[in-house]
Design a protein around this motif. Structure first.
Motif, short mmCIF file in Angstrom:
data_model
loop_
_atom_site.label_atom_id
_atom_site.label_comp_id
_atom_site.label_asym_id
_atom_site.label_seq_id
_atom_site.Cartn_x
_atom_site.Cartn_y
_atom_site.Cartn_z
N GLY A 197 0.81 -1.21 0.00
CA GLY A 197 0.00 0.00 0.00
C GLY A 197 0.84 1.26 0.00
N ILE A 198 1.98 1.23 0.68
CA ILE A 198 2.84 2.41 0.76
C ILE A 198 3.44 2.76 -0.60
N LEU A 199 3.59 1.76 -1.48
CA LEU A 199 4.16 2.03 -2.80
C LEU A 199 3.38 3.13 -3.52
N ILE A 200 2.06 3.10 -3.39
CA ILE A 200 1.23 4.08 -4.10
C ILE A 200 1.55 5.48 -3.62
N CYS A 201 1.57 5.66 -2.30
CA CYS A 201 1.79 7.00 -1.74
C CYS A 201 3.22 7.48 -1.96
N LEU A 229 0.24 21.41 -4.21
CA LEU A 229 -0.05 22.34 -3.12
C LEU A 229 0.87 23.55 -3.17
N ALA A 230 2.13 23.33 -3.49
CA ALA A 230 3.07 24.45 -3.59
C ALA A 230 2.67 25.41 -4.69
N ALA A 231 2.08 24.88 -5.77
CA ALA A 231 1.64 25.72 -6.88
C ALA A 231 0.24 26.28 -6.67
N GLY A 232 -0.43 25.90 -5.56
CA GLY A 232 -1.77 26.42 -5.28
C GLY A 232 -2.88 25.67 -5.97
N ASP A 233 -2.61 24.52 -6.57
CA ASP A 233 -3.63 23.74 -7.28
C ASP A 233 -4.27 22.77 -6.30
N LEU A 234 -5.23 23.26 -5.52
CA LEU A 234 -5.84 22.44 -4.48
C LEU A 234 -6.71 21.33 -5.07
N THR A 235 -7.32 21.59 -6.21
CA THR A 235 -8.18 20.58 -6.81
C THR A 235 -7.39 19.34 -7.21
N ALA A 236 -6.26 19.55 -7.86
CA ALA A 236 -5.42 18.41 -8.27
C ALA A 236 -4.91 17.65 -7.05
N ALA A 237 -4.53 18.39 -6.00
CA ALA A 237 -4.03 17.72 -4.79
C ALA A 237 -5.13 16.89 -4.14
N ARG A 238 -6.34 17.45 -4.07
CA ARG A 238 -7.45 16.71 -3.44
C ARG A 238 -7.80 15.46 -4.23
N ASP A 239 -7.87 15.58 -5.55
CA ASP A 239 -8.20 14.42 -6.37
C ASP A 239 -7.16 13.32 -6.22
N ARG A 240 -5.88 13.71 -6.17
CA ARG A 240 -4.82 12.73 -6.03
C ARG A 240 -4.91 12.01 -4.68
N VAL A 241 -5.17 12.76 -3.61
CA VAL A 241 -5.28 12.16 -2.28
C VAL A 241 -6.45 11.19 -2.21
N GLU A 242 -7.59 11.58 -2.80
CA GLU A 242 -8.76 10.70 -2.76
C GLU A 242 -8.48 9.38 -3.48
N LYS A 243 -7.83 9.46 -4.63
CA LYS A 243 -7.50 8.22 -5.36
C LYS A 243 -6.52 7.36 -4.57
N ASP A 244 -5.52 8.01 -3.97
CA ASP A 244 -4.52 7.26 -3.21
C ASP A 244 -5.14 6.53 -2.02
N LEU A 245 -6.02 7.23 -1.31
CA LEU A 245 -6.65 6.61 -0.14
C LEU A 245 -7.44 5.38 -0.54
N GLY A 246 -8.20 5.48 -1.62
CA GLY A 246 -8.99 4.33 -2.05
C GLY A 246 -8.13 3.16 -2.49
N GLN A 247 -7.11 3.44 -3.28
CA GLN A 247 -6.26 2.37 -3.79
C GLN A 247 -5.44 1.72 -2.68
N ALA A 248 -4.86 2.53 -1.81
CA ALA A 248 -4.05 1.97 -0.72
C ALA A 248 -4.91 1.16 0.24
N ALA A 249 -6.10 1.66 0.55
CA ALA A 249 -6.98 0.92 1.46
C ALA A 249 -7.38 -0.43 0.86
N ALA A 250 -7.65 -0.46 -0.43
CA ALA A 250 -8.03 -1.72 -1.07
C ALA A 250 -6.90 -2.73 -1.00
N VAL A 251 -5.67 -2.28 -1.27
CA VAL A 251 -4.52 -3.19 -1.24
C VAL A 251 -4.29 -3.73 0.17
N VAL A 252 -4.34 -2.83 1.17
CA VAL A 252 -4.05 -3.25 2.54
C VAL A 252 -5.13 -4.19 3.07
N LEU A 253 -6.38 -3.87 2.80
CA LEU A 253 -7.46 -4.73 3.30
C LEU A 253 -7.42 -6.10 2.64
#
Length: 368
Positions: A312-316, A327-351
């Protein structure tokens, strides 16, 4: 635009709706880079995990689960705590965003002092001093540290000796974490992904060649050697990533302004890591008062159960620099979308991995 002739204003028309954001011409190359980075990281991380599993199998084969392996594992608590703190957590969470911000500033101010070099000059000397102090402190205070971690050991002398050897790892672990964070911020993933391959190869070389001569101390010496190989692997790629144009580099050296980080930012990260390691501390503390070999059995079980988490850590690991850069560039939408995808994929792998190990634990242990 204005003209010299009077004009009749046309009827007001509704403003055209902006086109929905599409992938854009840069999306496909970025996706390919991300996929390639994930593939390289996955392959090298899997190789590192496989070598780590081989390391544990050799420890069990050569030394079994007894008082000697218990002593080594008590000493291994130092690098086992330093690795997640200095490589995976503190350096990553603090330095990847710092270098990502510096890279954004470098793009916005191409003619000014190099912000990346400013970050290095402001942080690396103090880091080396702090790591050296911690490493020496752990070596000199090894008897007190062993008594704190495992007060029930019947004969702590071997554990003290191994702790003094493994205390060396604090310095190269911190350096490796720092260099890996800088490289990942530059979207260079190959060398950082190979550090655990180098680490476990160093341990295996010493184990295979010296286990009969030095006993379980060979494992401690291998851990120290492996940590030095980790840092050495990253020095060359880091120096290449740090290169800038000659004119700019000269201006950067003359500049006295530097981007400064707040050291207190390490406190929540350190608290998180130590809390996560609490299971190891409790196992070593309570197991030291139980029959010899208890600490070793608990360690072998924990190593097998960590395989799902590692996947699961590989994804993150690959996508966290992208989040920091957005986030450094101020693109909050891209950061949020990336985090949401990572959480779902990592959780699926770990479970999925957890369910497999819980159902097949007897077969897995029998196989290993």
């Amino acid at each position: 635009m204005t003209t010299d002739r009077p004009t009749v204003a046309p009827p007001a028309l509704p403003a055209p709706r902006p086109a929905p954001p599409g992938p854009g011409p840069a999306a496909a190359p970025r996706s390919r880079v991300l996929a390639r980075a994930f593939g390289v990281t996955a392959v090298l991380s899997a190789a590192g995990s496989a070598l780590g599993l081989l390391r544990d199998l050799l420890l069990a084969r050569y030394f079994g689960a007894n008082q000697g392996t218990d002593a080594f594992l008590v000493a291994w608590t130092v690098p086992e705590t330093a690795a997640p703190l200095l490589i995976e957590d503190a350096m990553s969470f603090l330095m990847v965003p710092a270098f990502a911000l510096a890279l954004v500033l470098r793009e916005e101010r191409p003619d000014g002092p190099d912000p990346v070099r400013q970050v290095v000059r402001a942080t690396l000397p103090w880091l080396l001093l702090a790591l050296t102090t911690l490493s020496l402190g752990a070596a000199l205070g090894a008897p007190q540290l062993v008594d704190l971690l495992a007060p029930g050991l019947a004969d702590p002398r071997l554990a003290v000796t191994c702790t003094r050897i493994t205390a060396i790892t604090v310095l190269p672990f911190g350096v490796a974490g720092y260099l890996a964070a800088a490289l990942r911020a530059h979207h260079r993933f190959t060398a950082p992904a190979g550090i655990y391959v180098a680490y476990n190869l160093g341990i295996l070389v010493v184990l295979l060649s010296c286990h009969a001569l030095w006993g379980v101390r060979s494992a401690a010496i291998g851990v120290a050697l492996g940590s030095l190989l980790m840092a050495g692997l990253l020095i060359g790629p880091f120096l290449r990533a740090l290169r800038t144009a000659p004119g700019r580099a000269a201006r950067a050296r003359r500049s006295r302004n530097a981007l400064v980080l707040i050291p207190l930012a390490l406190l929540p990260v350190g608290a998180f890591t130590l809390t996560r390691q609490a299971q190891v501390f409790i196992e070593r503390y309570l197991g030291s008062g139980l029959p010899p070999g208890t600490i070793s059995h608990l360690n072998y079980a924990a190593k097998v159960s960590q395989l799902a988490m590692t996947a699961g850590i590989l994804i993150c690991t690959v996508t966290f620099p992208l989040v920091a850069r957005a986030l450094a560039a101020g693109d909050l939408t891209a950061a949020r979308d990336r985090v949401e995808k990572d959480l779902g994929q990592a959780a699926a792998v770990v479970l999925l991995g957890t369910a497999f190990l819980m159902a097949c634990a007897p077969s897995v242990v029998a196989l290993l």
